[in-house]
Design an enzyme around this catalytic site. Structure first.
Site, PDB file in Angstrom:
ATOM      1  N   GLY A 241       5.070  56.916  46.460  1.00 57.48           N
ATOM      2  CA  GLY A 241       5.133  58.322  46.269  1.00 57.48           C
ATOM      3  C   GLY A 241       4.555  59.428  46.952  1.00 57.48           C
ATOM      4  CG  HIS A 242       5.927  62.579  47.865  1.00 54.14           C
ATOM      5  ND1 HIS A 242       6.928  63.741  47.815  1.00 54.14           N
ATOM      6  CD2 HIS A 242       6.527  61.565  48.441  1.00 54.14           C
ATOM      7  CE1 HIS A 242       8.173  63.306  48.434  1.00 54.14           C
ATOM      8  NE2 HIS A 242       7.813  62.000  48.646  1.00 54.14           N
ATOM      9  N   GLY A 243       1.388  61.267  46.329  1.00 55.54           N
ATOM     10  CA  GLY A 243       0.278  61.351  46.005  1.00 55.54           C
ATOM     11  C   GLY A 243      -0.133  62.359  45.091  1.00 55.54           C
TER      12      GLY A 243
END
Ligand SMILES: *[C@@H]1O[C@H](CO)[C@@H](O)[C@H](O)[C@H]1NC(C)=O
Ligand SMILES: *[C@@H]1O[C@H](CO)[C@@H](O)[C@H](O)[C@H]1NC(C)=O
Ligand SMILES: *[C@@H]1O[C@H](CO)[C@@H](O)[C@H](O)[C@H]1NC(C)=O
Ligand SMILES: *[C@@H]1O[C@H](CO)[C@@H](O)[C@H](O)[C@H]1NC(C)=O
Length: 393
Positions: A241-243
């Site tokens: 994912g993107h954090g």
């Protein structure tokens, strides 16, 4: 022997009935016509159980037993006129969204709690069946935006405990305009390539806590929007994912700020970002202040520490403008691990409102077992302890 036992049993039963209030206030969806076969639409049964629990003058428990329950349309749990302010929804089984993404299409939400007070969800699996919508989106066809799996709007005193959400069409869980929320033991999962499947999104909300959770999706692990105050996240594992992202902020000219956010003991594995703050390159009244990122572990993360105030996708509606978002008092304490790119620390702040009060304490990030780099623009602050890459503040 049997006869001698009988009075005892009767007494025990009476005792149970009169002192166990949760028995009296229990609403099993099966009683309201739900079928655990995964194909019969249970929306009406869930609705009837909700109305009964909501009208109860005492604590109420809605029971969803084991099995698969199709909730075939967008289901609103409205708390506006509830008598009970203590409703627990105990889920043993799985709620399944319609497989055809056109059914929820542009309804926004699949399961939506609005204006509730004192609702807890315990256990359960929510299966958003999002994969056909993701395929539509990634093929470039025109598709509906899809539905967020679970949303709470204008609600307070909410607990979500031990819930699993799989394959959401859009976001997994959204809190909008809420106060006093605790989530723990949450598992959110969607393919790393699935578009817009953010794990938890929080905005215009105060006093939200997220503990002991695991999020692997195709978008942000936790995204923190305008108007978030007093947010505490502890012991979270993110990836893919993107954090964790504060932002995007500054999309609107008139916007509430984000303040007092703590993210502790977060582990990121193979994510695009670790700790990110992101704002549009546009004028705005918003801000981000008093942020603590502590005890973070990065495993092969593209941008472990990043502030990006020049967000302007496709160069639309912002060229030549700068962000109005003031970022101040952001601390990164005890962050270590590996970056997947050479620039492990990047502060790209607004030229009109430079970042102030950035603190790096004991930050150790490497790139391919070598020295990583840091890059700063319009960022001021201090570094202490062992800081690698060397601070550019
Ligand atoms: C927050 O919500 C929880 C769960 O409903 C409740 O027990 C607690 O009293 C609430 N706290 C405050 C300060 O209202
Ligand atoms: C948030 O929590 C703080 C500290 O417990 C409390 O003083 C405040 O009233 C709460 N705010 C809201 C909006 O519930
Ligand atoms: C910041 O938020 C935490 C909860 O996350 C709360 O305990 C604390 O009181 C808040 N601090 C301020 C100054 O509001
Ligand atoms: C630094 O963070 C790691 C990972 O969360 C933790 O195990 C360690 O105890 C922390 N160190 C200190 C000094 O707090």
């Amino acid at each position: 022997m049997a006869n001698a036992m009988r009075p005892t049993l009767v007494l025990a039963l009476l005792f149970f009935l009169s002192f166990n209030s949760s028995f009296a206030g229990t609403y099993n969806v099966i009683t309201y016509g739900a079928k655990a076969d995964g194909v019969t639409d249970t929306t009406n049964a869930f609705n009837a159980a909700w109305i009964a629990a909501c009208g109860s003058i005492e604590a109420a428990t809605i029971i969803v037993p084991g099995g698969r329950f199709l909730v075939g349309s967008n289901m609103v749990f409205n708390g506006g006129s509830c008598k009970s302010s203590d409703i627990t929804i105990t889920i043993k089984g799985t709620l399944v969204a319609p497989g055809d993404y056109n059914v929820l299409g542009n309804t926004g939400y699949w399961l939506s709690f609005e204006s509730v007070n004192g609702v807890s969800i315990v256990g359960g699996v929510l299966d958003g069946q999002g994969s056909s919508l993701w395929a539509c989106k990634t093929s470039g066809k025109s598709c509906p935006s899809g539905a967020t799996t679970l949303a709470f709007t204008n609600s307070k005193n909410v607990v979500v405990n031990g819930l699993t959400s799989l394959n959401s069409q859009l976001y997994h869980i959204v809190f909008n305009g809420c106060q006093n929320v605790t989530m723990h033991g949450i598992r959110l999962s969607a393919a790393g390539t699935s578009p817009n499947t953010d794990g938890i999104h929080i905005q215009f909300s105060t006093n939200v806590t997220v503990l002991n959770s695991r999020v692997g999706t195709g978008d942000d692990c936790v995204s923190i929007g305008p108007g978030t105050q007093n947010l505490w996240i502890e012991n979270i594992a993110c990836g893919p994912g993107h954090g964790v992202s504060i932002g995007s902020l500054g999309k609107s000219a008139n916007e509430d700020g984000v303040q007092n956010v703590t993210v502790r003991r977060a582990t990121f594995s193979g994510t695009q970002n670790g700790f990110r703050i992101k704002s549009w390159a546009r004028p705005s009244t918003g801000f981000a202040q008093n942020i603590l990122f502590q005890h973070g572990i990065m495993n092969n993360v593209q941008n472990p520490i990043v502030i990006d105030q020049n967000y302007c996708p496709n160069n639309q509606d912002c060229p030549g403008q700068v962000s109005g978002i003031q970022v101040s008092d952001v601390t990164y304490n005890n962050v270590s691990g590996s970056s997947a790119t050479k620039v492990a620390v990047k502060f790209d702040c607004s030229s009109e409102y430079p970042c102030t009060g950035i603190t790096l304490e004991n930050v150790q990030l490497t790139y391919k077992n070598q020295r990583a780099e840091a890059s700063c623009a319009n960022a001021a602050g201090t570094a202490s302890g062992l800081v690698q890459p060397n601070s550019c503040l």
